[in-house]
Design a protein around this motif. Structure first.
Motif, PDB file in Angstrom:
ATOM      1  N   ASP A 112      -8.892  -8.823   3.775  1.00 51.32           N
ATOM      2  CA  ASP A 112     -10.006  -8.007   3.285  1.00 51.32           C
ATOM      3  C   ASP A 112      -9.463  -6.661   2.791  1.00 51.32           C
ATOM      4  O   ASP A 112      -8.574  -6.072   3.418  1.00 51.32           O
ATOM      5  CB  ASP A 112     -10.988  -7.778   4.447  1.00 51.32           C
ATOM      6  CG  ASP A 112     -12.263  -7.094   3.985  1.00 51.32           C
ATOM      7  OD1 ASP A 112     -13.318  -7.742   4.026  1.00 51.32           O
ATOM      8  OD2 ASP A 112     -12.199  -5.910   3.560  1.00 51.32           O
ATOM      9  N   GLU A 113     -10.013  -6.163   1.673  1.00 53.56           N
ATOM     10  CA  GLU A 113      -9.437  -4.927   1.132  1.00 53.56           C
ATOM     11  C   GLU A 113      -9.647  -3.723   2.038  1.00 53.56           C
ATOM     12  O   GLU A 113      -8.908  -2.754   1.959  1.00 53.56           O
ATOM     13  CB  GLU A 113      -9.953  -4.643  -0.288  1.00 53.56           C
ATOM     14  CG  GLU A 113     -11.425  -4.269  -0.367  1.00 53.56           C
ATOM     15  CD  GLU A 113     -11.829  -3.927  -1.804  1.00 53.56           C
ATOM     16  OE1 GLU A 113     -12.219  -4.853  -2.531  1.00 53.56           O
ATOM     17  OE2 GLU A 113     -11.713  -2.755  -2.179  1.00 53.56           O
ATOM     18  N   ARG A 114     -10.657  -3.788   2.903  1.00 51.10           N
ATOM     19  CA  ARG A 114     -10.870  -2.668   3.821  1.00 51.10           C
ATOM     20  C   ARG A 114      -9.832  -2.619   4.935  1.00 51.10           C
ATOM     21  O   ARG A 114      -9.768  -1.660   5.694  1.00 51.10           O
ATOM     22  CB  ARG A 114     -12.275  -2.734   4.417  1.00 51.10           C
ATOM     23  CG  ARG A 114     -13.355  -2.401   3.400  1.00 51.10           C
ATOM     24  CD  ARG A 114     -14.701  -2.683   3.991  1.00 51.10           C
ATOM     25  NE  ARG A 114     -14.712  -4.045   4.560  1.00 51.10           N
ATOM     26  CZ  ARG A 114     -15.730  -4.584   5.199  1.00 51.10           C
ATOM     27  NH1 ARG A 114     -16.845  -3.894   5.374  1.00 51.10           N
ATOM     28  NH2 ARG A 114     -15.658  -5.804   5.683  1.00 51.10           N
ATOM     29  N   SER A 115      -9.016  -3.653   5.060  1.00 55.71           N
ATOM     30  CA  SER A 115      -7.954  -3.612   6.071  1.00 55.71           C
ATOM     31  C   SER A 115      -6.644  -3.066   5.477  1.00 55.71           C
ATOM     32  O   SER A 115      -5.606  -3.093   6.117  1.00 55.71           O
ATOM     33  CB  SER A 115      -7.731  -4.996   6.678  1.00 55.71           C
ATOM     34  OG  SER A 115      -7.163  -5.856   5.722  1.00 55.71           O
ATOM     35  N   VAL A 116      -6.709  -2.555   4.229  1.00 54.27           N
ATOM     36  CA  VAL A 116      -5.541  -1.930   3.602  1.00 54.27           C
ATOM     37  C   VAL A 116      -5.788  -0.414   3.519  1.00 54.27           C
ATOM     38  O   VAL A 116      -6.836   0.018   3.042  1.00 54.27           O
ATOM     39  CB  VAL A 116      -5.307  -2.490   2.175  1.00 54.27           C
ATOM     40  CG1 VAL A 116      -4.064  -1.836   1.552  1.00 54.27           C
ATOM     41  CG2 VAL A 116      -5.169  -4.003   2.202  1.00 54.27           C
ATOM     42  N   LEU A 117      -4.837   0.377   4.005  1.00 54.36           N
ATOM     43  CA  LEU A 117      -4.966   1.835   3.959  1.00 54.36           C
ATOM     44  C   LEU A 117      -3.945   2.410   2.973  1.00 54.36           C
ATOM     45  O   LEU A 117      -2.764   2.113   3.077  1.00 54.36           O
ATOM     46  CB  LEU A 117      -4.717   2.461   5.343  1.00 54.36           C
ATOM     47  CG  LEU A 117      -5.436   1.858   6.543  1.00 54.36           C
ATOM     48  CD1 LEU A 117      -5.113   2.673   7.801  1.00 54.36           C
ATOM     49  CD2 LEU A 117      -6.939   1.818   6.325  1.00 54.36           C
ATOM     50  N   PRO A 118      -4.394   3.246   2.002  1.00 58.81           N
ATOM     51  CA  PRO A 118      -3.479   3.802   1.010  1.00 58.81           C
ATOM     52  C   PRO A 118      -2.994   5.220   1.378  1.00 58.81           C
ATOM     53  O   PRO A 118      -3.731   5.993   1.980  1.00 58.81           O
ATOM     54  CB  PRO A 118      -4.369   3.875  -0.232  1.00 58.81           C
ATOM     55  CG  PRO A 118      -5.735   4.184   0.314  1.00 58.81           C
ATOM     56  CD  PRO A 118      -5.806   3.558   1.688  1.00 58.81           C
ATOM     57  N   PHE A 119      -1.760   5.525   0.999  1.00 59.08           N
ATOM     58  CA  PHE A 119      -1.168   6.857   1.209  1.00 59.08           C
ATOM     59  C   PHE A 119      -0.351   7.225  -0.018  1.00 59.08           C
ATOM     60  O   PHE A 119       0.330   6.364  -0.576  1.00 59.08           O
ATOM     61  CB  PHE A 119      -0.247   6.851   2.443  1.00 59.08           C
ATOM     62  CG  PHE A 119      -0.949   6.429   3.691  1.00 59.08           C
ATOM     63  CD1 PHE A 119      -1.548   7.356   4.514  1.00 59.08           C
ATOM     64  CD2 PHE A 119      -1.049   5.071   4.015  1.00 59.08           C
ATOM     65  CE1 PHE A 119      -2.230   6.963   5.650  1.00 59.08           C
ATOM     66  CE2 PHE A 119      -1.730   4.666   5.144  1.00 59.08           C
ATOM     67  CZ  PHE A 119      -2.329   5.610   5.971  1.00 59.08           C
ATOM     68  N   SER A 120      -0.434   8.483  -0.435  1.00 60.28           N
ATOM     69  CA  SER A 120       0.325   8.930  -1.599  1.00 60.28           C
ATOM     70  C   SER A 120       0.948  10.281  -1.319  1.00 60.28           C
ATOM     71  O   SER A 120       0.385  11.083  -0.581  1.00 60.28           O
ATOM     72  CB  SER A 120      -0.589   9.045  -2.832  1.00 60.28           C
ATOM     73  OG  SER A 120      -1.152   7.794  -3.178  1.00 60.28           O
ATOM     74  N   THR A 121       2.077  10.566  -1.935  1.00 63.23           N
ATOM     75  CA  THR A 121       2.703  11.882  -1.825  1.00 63.23           C
ATOM     76  C   THR A 121       3.477  12.163  -3.108  1.00 63.23           C
ATOM     77  O   THR A 121       3.996  11.242  -3.727  1.00 63.23           O
ATOM     78  CB  THR A 121       3.614  11.977  -0.582  1.00 63.23           C
ATOM     79  OG1 THR A 121       4.215  13.272  -0.545  1.00 63.23           O
ATOM     80  CG2 THR A 121       4.701  10.927  -0.586  1.00 63.23           C
ATOM     81  N   GLY A 122       3.502  13.435  -3.496  1.00 64.93           N
ATOM     82  CA  GLY A 122       4.199  13.800  -4.736  1.00 64.93           C
ATOM     83  C   GLY A 122       3.424  14.869  -5.458  1.00 64.93           C
ATOM     84  O   GLY A 122       2.725  15.671  -4.835  1.00 64.93           O
ATOM     85  N   VAL A 123       3.506  14.864  -6.781  1.00 68.09           N
ATOM     86  CA  VAL A 123       2.854  15.908  -7.574  1.00 68.09           C
ATOM     87  C   VAL A 123       1.327  15.782  -7.481  1.00 68.09           C
ATOM     88  O   VAL A 123       0.793  14.674  -7.416  1.00 68.09           O
ATOM     89  CB  VAL A 123       3.356  15.865  -9.039  1.00 68.09           C
ATOM     90  CG1 VAL A 123       2.947  14.576  -9.717  1.00 68.09           C
ATOM     91  CG2 VAL A 123       2.860  17.073  -9.821  1.00 68.09           C
ATOM     92  N   ILE A 124       0.652  16.929  -7.432  1.00 65.57           N
ATOM     93  CA  ILE A 124      -0.807  16.978  -7.356  1.00 65.57           C
ATOM     94  C   ILE A 124      -1.383  17.023  -8.759  1.00 65.57           C
ATOM     95  O   ILE A 124      -0.856  17.715  -9.630  1.00 65.57           O
ATOM     96  CB  ILE A 124      -1.251  18.235  -6.573  1.00 65.57           C
ATOM     97  CG1 ILE A 124      -0.776  18.161  -5.124  1.00 65.57           C
ATOM     98  CG2 ILE A 124      -2.759  18.438  -6.629  1.00 65.57           C
ATOM     99  CD1 ILE A 124      -1.080  19.410  -4.304  1.00 65.57           C
ATOM    100  N   GLY A 125      -2.483  16.288  -8.995  1.00 61.10           N
ATOM    101  CA  GLY A 125      -3.269  16.503 -10.196  1.00 61.10           C
ATOM    102  C   GLY A 125      -2.936  15.621 -11.385  1.00 61.10           C
ATOM    103  O   GLY A 125      -3.498  15.794 -12.452  1.00 61.10           O
ATOM    104  N   GLU A 126      -2.037  14.682 -11.205  1.00 58.09           N
ATOM    105  CA  GLU A 126      -1.770  13.742 -12.294  1.00 58.09           C
ATOM    106  C   GLU A 126      -2.274  12.367 -11.889  1.00 58.09           C
ATOM    107  O   GLU A 126      -2.195  12.001 -10.715  1.00 58.09           O
ATOM    108  CB  GLU A 126      -0.270  13.704 -12.613  1.00 58.09           C
ATOM    109  CG  GLU A 126       0.170  15.003 -13.232  1.00 58.09           C
ATOM    110  CD  GLU A 126       1.658  15.045 -13.566  1.00 58.09           C
ATOM    111  OE1 GLU A 126       2.316  13.995 -13.495  1.00 58.09           O
ATOM    112  OE2 GLU A 126       2.128  16.141 -13.870  1.00 58.09           O
ATOM    113  N   PRO A 127      -2.786  11.579 -12.873  1.00 60.57           N
ATOM    114  CA  PRO A 127      -3.303  10.250 -12.520  1.00 60.57           C
ATOM    115  C   PRO A 127      -2.173   9.329 -12.040  1.00 60.57           C
ATOM    116  O   PRO A 127      -1.049   9.402 -12.535  1.00 60.57           O
ATOM    117  CB  PRO A 127      -3.933   9.749 -13.818  1.00 60.57           C
ATOM    118  CG  PRO A 127      -3.384  10.614 -14.900  1.00 60.57           C
ATOM    119  CD  PRO A 127      -2.963  11.911 -14.294  1.00 60.57           C
ATOM    120  N   LEU A 128      -2.487   8.477 -11.077  1.00 60.02           N
ATOM    121  CA  LEU A 128      -1.518   7.478 -10.614  1.00 60.02           C
ATOM    122  C   LEU A 128      -1.162   6.551 -11.774  1.00 60.02           C
ATOM    123  O   LEU A 128      -2.060   6.081 -12.475  1.00 60.02           O
ATOM    124  CB  LEU A 128      -2.143   6.614  -9.512  1.00 60.02           C
ATOM    125  CG  LEU A 128      -1.969   6.977  -8.050  1.00 60.02           C
ATOM    126  CD1 LEU A 128      -2.593   5.852  -7.194  1.00 60.02           C
ATOM    127  CD2 LEU A 128      -0.517   7.158  -7.668  1.00 60.02           C
TER     128      LEU A 128
END
Lengths: 409, 409
Positions: A112-128
């Motif tokens: 289920d997609e709710r069992s996946v947790l996302p994390f990001s780090t790096g430059v602020i303010g640019e689209p993934l």
């Protein structure tokens, strides 16, 4: 630059927990920048997140999904972490991108997609860069493994301006069983965590009730990641996750709990200190110990006021025993009815300040000898109570300015 | 380094008020480092002092003497200011030295020692070189003069790491009379005044009641010196003095008071801004304007959080329109129930942030063009109230680190 040794340990296996990395080319080619952590069914996951009001899209989504898991009495099954882009300050698009990342990983893994947790780090303010990120997911999944190499590569795959991977591990005896706690963290700049540091992932095979797991995480964060500062700037993406697979020993009685709590604190503190040793431009590792305060809050206020003082930090960089700057910083800390006549300040084993001024026996030579060290302890006793706090920080060097002025980070 | 022009104005005479300087060799030879300001009988003097708990010996003595004067319904007669040594963190000896300085000047001038107020600035924690300081007093007294040269030399005689003297003056028409307000200030590092800046001396010939004089000083300080920061470090020696000789027009009715209040604010703000333009290592002069806050305290908290962020300050130094760092700093400000969806951030005339993310029309080119300027305005609207605050700050450059790491200041 970085201070002292930080060896990435040979991590033992935590049964059922696997890590996979990929080079997705999110910001730069040919570096690990995408990490997937697979968590076995039945595990419990607890999280502490930034209190920055502009929290990043993945923080919002990870919180939502974690709450949904808890509501169903389940733990999360996958963590997906990218470096090179923080997906912060990205508005509605950022939230959609974080959700789409979870959905794609869920599809590939059959959960289920709710069992996946996302994390990001790096430059602020640019689209993934979603196309490249999603294209990297199958590689990360195919590489899932529970061995020491997988842990080390995951440690590398979450770094930004860090100069080295940070890991810590303890194995504890609980009666005739053992439990393991492994952790990885990243962070070098924008470090003054408030609830948690940039990114830290700690896992154990110990079996712990969800409420207890939350409580243990909060306690350990409070005296580790929440006690470090490089530059007073709280990140938009801070998150610290604690995973309990539950396949090892059950932590039940008070004696076991004490051993586990102590072991968890060791792992978290070691990771937090590794962040400071690798602080942007750091040439010194500084321990600020404040004692004899009326409250822990007061002790922390004094410690952070000194730790954030640019004048103290540049004196540390210069190895200049400029104790007047420490005294001035202590004096401006928000302490009510502050009688500075009772304050003593020690630099290592050398008494600097007592009775409102320079200690009688102090010599410049003795102070300079301590300041020349790479690792420095400053102890401030307020003479007004019983409470203490310890904060770790780095110095303010030319390299800090260069790193943050010359590159967009 | 310093930002923009700061011309030391041609100060008009304030009748009865004279200034004298000497080269006493307190820290270095051949520079003006001792200033005496003579105040005519019948004048009123009001002071605002640092709230640093480790306040310097001269601050303690100046406060005592000022209180003694007030108790006798008199104003102070002499201010004596040395640079090169702050007489701070010097304990009992420091207090004795400050008192001995007042006593010697009182003896030479034939006044009561409690009508002399001492001020010091420079290195913290070293004993005042009393022999050289006292030997300089007769020269300073002999040189007392009310002309423009005396004002300029006094402006020079109070500097430490400042690269230029700071003065401001206005002449105001009150009905068919005029009054003058002259001020000098010093300050470049350890600047985050709390009640007053490093050292500022403002004098007027206007006649004002003591209670009104105190009130006017506090109001003007609150929106000038208390709204600037170079490095977040509040000095141990901050003091701002306002002298009213009373020989000019009497400020009585509401219309006159409004004109005078406005003129005083202009002089104090100009001096405060001059300190920032000459901030240690400054290459940018930055105005942080926070609007739509629930309270002025809240607006100030947001402004100072951004102004103290090392990451914002290094981005300013690099002329890098790294708006993510501004957003992150705003987000960690201590604002309760902060809805960042309502926040807008403008860099000069360019909208950076709205609805929690990058503004739709924003381009890197437009942002970079503003960041390239020497004088930059950042406007943050919180969308939650009617209150505002303006704070002025400088950037964090390599020169700041060099100045504070390479020299004992």
């Amino acid at each position: 630059m970085a201070v002292g040794e930080t060896r990435f340990p040979e991590m033992p296996v935590i049964e059922g927990l696997r890590l996979g990395t990929a080079m997705a080319g999110i910001k730069k080619p040919d570096r690990r920048d995408l990490v997937v952590i697979e968590i076995p069914e039945g595990a419990r996951v607890s999280g502490a997140f930034t209190r920055n009001a502009f929290c990043a899209a993945p923080v919002t989504v990870a919180r939502e999904h974690l709450a949904a898991c808890s509501a169903h009495g389940e733990g999360a099954r996958y963590l997906v972490i990218n470096t090179g882009n923080a997906n912060a300050g990205t508005g509605e698009t950022g939230l959609e991108d974080a959700r789409a990342t979870c959905a794609e990983l869920a599809r590939l893994a059959g959960v289920d997609e709710r069992s996946v947790l996302p994390f990001s780090t790096g430059v602020i303010g640019e689209p993934l860069p979603m196309e490249r990120l999603l294209a990297g997911l199958p590689t990360a999944l195919q590489g899932l493994d529970d061995g020491a190499t997988a842990w080390r590569e995951a440690g590398e795959g979450i770094l930004t301006t860090d100069t080295r991977a940070k890991g810590a591990s303890v194995t504890l005896a609980l009666g005739n069983q053992t439990v393991t706690i492994n952790g990885i963290a990243k962070g070098s700049g924008m470090i003054r965590p408030d609830m948690a540091t940039m990114l830290a992932f700690v896992a154990t095979d110990a079996a712990l009730e969800p409420v207890l797991l939350d409580q243990l995480l909060r306690e350990a964060v409070e005296r580790s990641f929440n006690c470090i500062t490089v530059d007073s700037d709280t990140s938009t993406n801070d998150a610290c996750m604690l995973i309990s697979t539950g396949r090892g020993a059950v932590v039940e009685d008070e004696a076991d709990l004490a051993i586990f709590r102590n072991g968890l604190q060791r792992v978290m503190t070691e990771l937090a200190q590794a962040v400071i040793r690798d602080g942007e431009g750091a040439t010194k590792f500084v321990t600020l110990q404040v004692d004899e305060a009326r409250s822990r809050r007061e002790a922390l206020d004094v410690a952070f006021t000194v730790a954030h003082s640019p004048l103290v930090k540049t004196a540390l960089y210069a190895s200049d025993a400029n104790w007047g700057r420490i005294l001035a910083a202590v004096g401006r800390a928000p302490v009510e009815a502050f009688d500075v006549e009772r304050v003593t300040i020690d630099l290592g084993e050398v008494r600097l300040v007592e009775r409102g001024g320079r200690a009688p026996g102090y010599t410049e030579e003795a102070g300079s000898a301590v300041m020349a060290r790479e690792e420095i302890v400053i102890r401030i006793a307020l003479g007004r109570g019983e409470q203490s706090a310890t904060v770790w920080t780095s110095d303010l060097s030319h390299d800090y300015v260069t790193i943050n002025a010359d590159y967009r980070s």
